[in-house]
Design a protein around this motif. Structure first.
Motif, PDB file in Angstrom:
ATOM      1  N   GLU A  19       0.832  -1.213   0.000  1.00  0.00           N
ATOM      2  CA  GLU A  19       0.000   0.000   0.000  1.00  0.00           C
ATOM      3  C   GLU A  19       0.862   1.256   0.000  1.00  0.00           C
ATOM      4  OE1 GLU A  19      -2.347  -0.807   3.500  1.00  0.00           O
ATOM      5  OE2 GLU A  19      -3.998  -1.581   2.281  1.00  0.00           O
ATOM      6  N   VAL A  20       1.857   1.235  -0.888  1.00  0.00           N
ATOM      7  CA  VAL A  20       2.721   2.400  -1.080  1.00  0.00           C
ATOM      8  C   VAL A  20       2.413   2.966  -2.462  1.00  0.00           C
ATOM      9  CG1 VAL A  20       5.081   3.239  -1.268  1.00  0.00           C
ATOM     10  CG2 VAL A  20       4.523   1.474   0.421  1.00  0.00           C
ATOM     11  N   GLU A  21       1.817   4.140  -2.510  1.00  0.00           N
ATOM     12  CA  GLU A  21       1.459   4.750  -3.785  1.00  0.00           C
ATOM     13  C   GLU A  21       2.589   5.631  -4.303  1.00  0.00           C
ATOM     14  OE1 GLU A  21      -2.206   6.842  -3.486  1.00  0.00           O
ATOM     15  OE2 GLU A  21      -3.363   5.092  -2.864  1.00  0.00           O
ATOM     16  N   SER A  22       2.769   5.620  -5.629  1.00  0.00           N
ATOM     17  CA  SER A  22       3.705   6.524  -6.294  1.00  0.00           C
ATOM     18  C   SER A  22       3.187   6.777  -7.693  1.00  0.00           C
ATOM     19  CB  SER A  22       5.124   5.941  -6.318  1.00  0.00           C
ATOM     20  OG  SER A  22       5.162   4.700  -7.002  1.00  0.00           O
ATOM     21  N   ASP A  23       3.732   7.796  -8.340  1.00  0.00           N
ATOM     22  CA  ASP A  23       3.209   8.283  -9.616  1.00  0.00           C
ATOM     23  C   ASP A  23       4.111   7.850 -10.766  1.00  0.00           C
ATOM     24  OD1 ASP A  23       1.953   9.745 -11.625  1.00  0.00           O
ATOM     25  OD2 ASP A  23       1.580  11.442 -10.293  1.00  0.00           O
ATOM     26  N   GLN A  24       3.505   7.365 -11.858  1.00  0.00           N
ATOM     27  CA  GLN A  24       4.284   6.992 -13.034  1.00  0.00           C
ATOM     28  C   GLN A  24       4.779   8.209 -13.804  1.00  0.00           C
ATOM     29  OE1 GLN A  24       2.452   4.123 -15.623  1.00  0.00           O
ATOM     30  NE2 GLN A  24       1.873   2.754 -13.952  1.00  0.00           N
ATOM     31  N   ILE A  25       4.156   9.352 -13.604  1.00  0.00           N
ATOM     32  CA  ILE A  25       4.516  10.563 -14.349  1.00  0.00           C
ATOM     33  C   ILE A  25       5.880  11.076 -13.890  1.00  0.00           C
ATOM     34  CG2 ILE A  25       3.860  12.953 -14.823  1.00  0.00           C
ATOM     35  CD1 ILE A  25       0.951  12.105 -14.340  1.00  0.00           C
ATOM     36  N   ASN A  45       6.096   6.182   5.930  1.00  0.00           N
ATOM     37  CA  ASN A  45       5.026   7.015   5.360  1.00  0.00           C
ATOM     38  C   ASN A  45       5.435   7.716   4.059  1.00  0.00           C
ATOM     39  OD1 ASN A  45       3.118   6.512   7.502  1.00  0.00           O
ATOM     40  ND2 ASN A  45       4.333   7.905   8.788  1.00  0.00           N
ATOM     41  N   LEU A  46       6.059   6.947   3.166  1.00  0.00           N
ATOM     42  CA  LEU A  46       6.456   7.515   1.877  1.00  0.00           C
ATOM     43  C   LEU A  46       5.338   7.464   0.848  1.00  0.00           C
ATOM     44  CD1 LEU A  46      10.140   6.324   1.259  1.00  0.00           C
ATOM     45  CD2 LEU A  46       9.258   8.125   2.744  1.00  0.00           C
ATOM     46  N   SER A  47       4.255   6.760   1.155  1.00  0.00           N
ATOM     47  CA  SER A  47       3.165   6.605   0.183  1.00  0.00           C
ATOM     48  C   SER A  47       2.629   7.960  -0.275  1.00  0.00           C
ATOM     49  CB  SER A  47       2.025   5.779   0.786  1.00  0.00           C
ATOM     50  OG  SER A  47       1.005   5.565  -0.175  1.00  0.00           O
ATOM     51  N   GLY A  48       2.544   8.119  -1.603  1.00  0.00           N
ATOM     52  CA  GLY A  48       1.999   9.339  -2.189  1.00  0.00           C
ATOM     53  C   GLY A  48       2.981  10.475  -2.343  1.00  0.00           C
ATOM     54  N   MET A  49       4.216  10.298  -1.866  1.00  0.00           N
ATOM     55  CA  MET A  49       5.194  11.382  -1.911  1.00  0.00           C
ATOM     56  C   MET A  49       5.967  11.446  -3.224  1.00  0.00           C
ATOM     57  SD  MET A  49       7.062  11.341   1.826  1.00  0.00           S
ATOM     58  CE  MET A  49       8.123  12.703   1.335  1.00  0.00           C
ATOM     59  N   LEU A  50       6.132  10.286  -3.897  1.00  0.00           N
ATOM     60  CA  LEU A  50       7.176  10.158  -4.917  1.00  0.00           C
ATOM     61  C   LEU A  50       6.652   9.640  -6.253  1.00  0.00           C
ATOM     62  CD1 LEU A  50       9.747   8.361  -2.580  1.00  0.00           C
ATOM     63  CD2 LEU A  50       9.757  10.796  -3.190  1.00  0.00           C
ATOM     64  N   THR A  51       7.496   9.762  -7.269  1.00  0.00           N
ATOM     65  CA  THR A  51       7.268   9.068  -8.533  1.00  0.00           C
ATOM     66  C   THR A  51       7.801   7.637  -8.396  1.00  0.00           C
ATOM     67  OG1 THR A  51       9.415   9.638  -9.495  1.00  0.00           O
ATOM     68  CG2 THR A  51       7.621  11.224  -9.786  1.00  0.00           C
ATOM     69  N   ASP A  52       7.491   6.790  -9.375  1.00  0.00           N
ATOM     70  CA  ASP A  52       7.995   5.410  -9.348  1.00  0.00           C
ATOM     71  C   ASP A  52       9.517   5.386  -9.274  1.00  0.00           C
ATOM     72  OD1 ASP A  52       5.442   4.463  -9.498  1.00  0.00           O
ATOM     73  OD2 ASP A  52       5.586   3.718 -11.563  1.00  0.00           O
ATOM     74  N   PHE A  53      10.169   6.190 -10.111  1.00  0.00           N
ATOM     75  CA  PHE A  53      11.625   6.158 -10.153  1.00  0.00           C
ATOM     76  C   PHE A  53      12.231   6.692  -8.854  1.00  0.00           C
ATOM     77  CE2 PHE A  53      15.867   7.730 -11.453  1.00  0.00           C
ATOM     78  CZ  PHE A  53      16.396   6.549 -11.951  1.00  0.00           C
ATOM     79  N   GLU A  54      11.620   7.702  -8.280  1.00  0.00           N
ATOM     80  CA  GLU A  54      12.094   8.224  -6.995  1.00  0.00           C
ATOM     81  C   GLU A  54      11.955   7.170  -5.903  1.00  0.00           C
ATOM     82  OE1 GLU A  54      11.085  13.010  -7.494  1.00  0.00           O
ATOM     83  OE2 GLU A  54       9.555  11.619  -6.759  1.00  0.00           O
ATOM     84  N   LEU A  55      10.835   6.464  -5.912  1.00  0.00           N
ATOM     85  CA  LEU A  55      10.613   5.407  -4.922  1.00  0.00           C
ATOM     86  C   LEU A  55      11.672   4.320  -5.051  1.00  0.00           C
ATOM     87  CD1 LEU A  55       8.492   4.536  -2.718  1.00  0.00           C
ATOM     88  CD2 LEU A  55       7.461   3.107  -4.502  1.00  0.00           C
TER      89      LEU A  55
END
Length: 419
Positions: A13-19, A108-118
């Motif tokens: 349940e760690v969200e990140s953005d593909q953009i 609590n990194l969920s929602g903070m980062l892009t995929d590559f940053e994660l």
């Protein structure tokens, strides 16, 4: 899209953005929550339009020969997300990556980062916890605003500069050079390959402002690839002469990448106070291979991830050198945001036979659109590329699968699953 990354994101349940979102603010905040593991790593930072992966591989092998435990973070993947984080050539395991994701969830990194940053955060955590001696860190895009640019390296390397990612890095060589030069750090040496004049000026200015010693291929060190008994590396600064360097990676451009890696090794050895062994350099060079870089996958079938005009020119040169009298056919798929037309014009100088394929990536250009851009006299779309490639094994000539590293990853996985 990074294959299998979503499985870990969903499980933990760690969200990140593909953009893609250039900038360092988010990753700095995330790394602070992880207690800044990158600050405890000994790093070589590598940027460049082409040659990053090959230079990294040469340096990995010769560093391992000198007894160092080497972590590497590279992109894109070979098959899936595990390939991008390796220690001594071994990909991170599912168990290890699950452990890392658990820590990132708890931070609590969920929602903070892009995929590559994660994934960059995951790599730093893994290398810190495994206590590697040396980390070879490849930028994802550009340099100055790339998520990897949160480190103070032993030495930085800029392999090459050409037009790429113009939407993010700007439309000129000068603007792209400014992004690449952003990896130069105060007082830390920077090693550079053969750069266009306008790029060289930008890099020299950045190095001067940062008081960073600048070490240039063709000036401070050289490589001669014309000797039939092996390449010859010379370094006027150190008074070094290394002959009989036999590479597994073909092409004169790989000689340049090897020279960059050897020069970086001397900076690494100086930092660790390690004696440099010339025979260990020869051994490392010999064992340096890289998937998707003029890689023979089956008899008469080669993979090469040439995805921009500069890398297409290098591939065409290598084909002429290695297969001067052979029939050449291309199996090709590319991302739509690349300079597809220029790449095709280059490949058409060595072949008239093209087979265009679709592959699973949201940025991929449709095979039919590539077909319409091609000027080749023999061209068609291949729907099922696996049996086609199998048929090419016994056909006359060489088949080159190229265009996108994402395509190569997809075909590789399909081949592994089928055969």
């Amino acid at each position: 899209m990074i294959p299998k990354l979503d499985e870990y994101k969903k499980k933990w349940e760690v969200e990140s953005d593909q953009i893609i979102k250039p900038g360092l603010g988010a990753i700095r905040s995330a790394l602070k929550k992880l207690n800044n593991p990158q600050e405890h790593l000994n790093i070589v930072h590598i940027a460049g339009t082409n040659g990053k992966g090959s230079t990294l591989t040469f340096l990995e092998q010769i560093s391992k020969q000198h007894g160092l435990t080497v972590g590497k973070f590279m992109s894109p993947c070979i098959v899936d997300v595990h390939d991008q984080i390796q220690i001594n050539g071994q990909a991170i395991s599912e168990k290890e990556l699950n452990s890392i994701f658990k820590q990132m969830k708890n931070a609590n990194l969920s929602g903070m980062l892009t995929d590559f940053e994660l994934l960059t955060c995951a790599a730093f955590l893994h290398f810190y916890q495994q206590e590697v001696d040396l980390v070879l860190l490849e930028t994802g895009m550009g340099g100055r605003e790339d998520s990897t640019n949160v480190v103070t390296p032993i030495v930085s390397i800029i392999t090459s500069i050409a037009l790429e990612h113009t939407r993010f890095l700007g439309p000129t060589i000068k603007s792209i050079a400014s992004h690449k030069a952003g990896i130069i750090k105060e007082g830390r040496p920077i090693i550079i390959g053969k750069l266009p004049e306008e790029a060289l000026y930008v890099v020299e200015q950045e190095a001067y402002e940062k008081h960073a010693p600048l070490i240039k291929l063709g000036d401070h060190f050289n490589i001669d690839c014309t000797n039939e008994f092996g390449d010859i590396y010379t370094n006027d600064e150190n008074g070094l002469y290394i002959n009989d360097l036999k590479r597994s990676l073909p092409g004169e451009h790989q000689g340049d990448n090897m020279a960059l890696a050897i020069t970086a090794l001397f900076e690494v050895a100086k930092y660790f106070q390690l004696p440099v062994d010339i025979e260990k350099i020869r051994e490392g060079v010999k064992h340096a291979t890289l998937p998707g870089r003029f890689e023979q996958v089956y008899p008469n079938i080669y993979f090469d991830g040439a995805h921009n005009p500069a890398s297409a020119i290098k591939l065409a040169e290598t084909i002429r050198q290695q297969f001067p009298n052979e029939v050449i056919r291309f199996v090709i798929g590319m991302l739509a945001d690349k300079d597809v037309k220029s790449v095709l014009r280059t490949f058409e100088t060595v072949s008239e036979e093209f087979y265009f394929v679709d592959f699973m990536n949201e940025r991929a250009m449709k095979a039919e659109d590539m077909l319409s851009l091609s000027n080749a006299s023999s061209k068609q779309i291949v729907k099922d590329y696996i049996p086609f490639l199998q048929s090419c094994i016994n056909r006359n000539g060489k088949t080159i699968v190229t265009g996108s590293l994402y395509l190569l990853a997809e075909i590789r996985e399909a081949l592994l699953n089928k055969y």
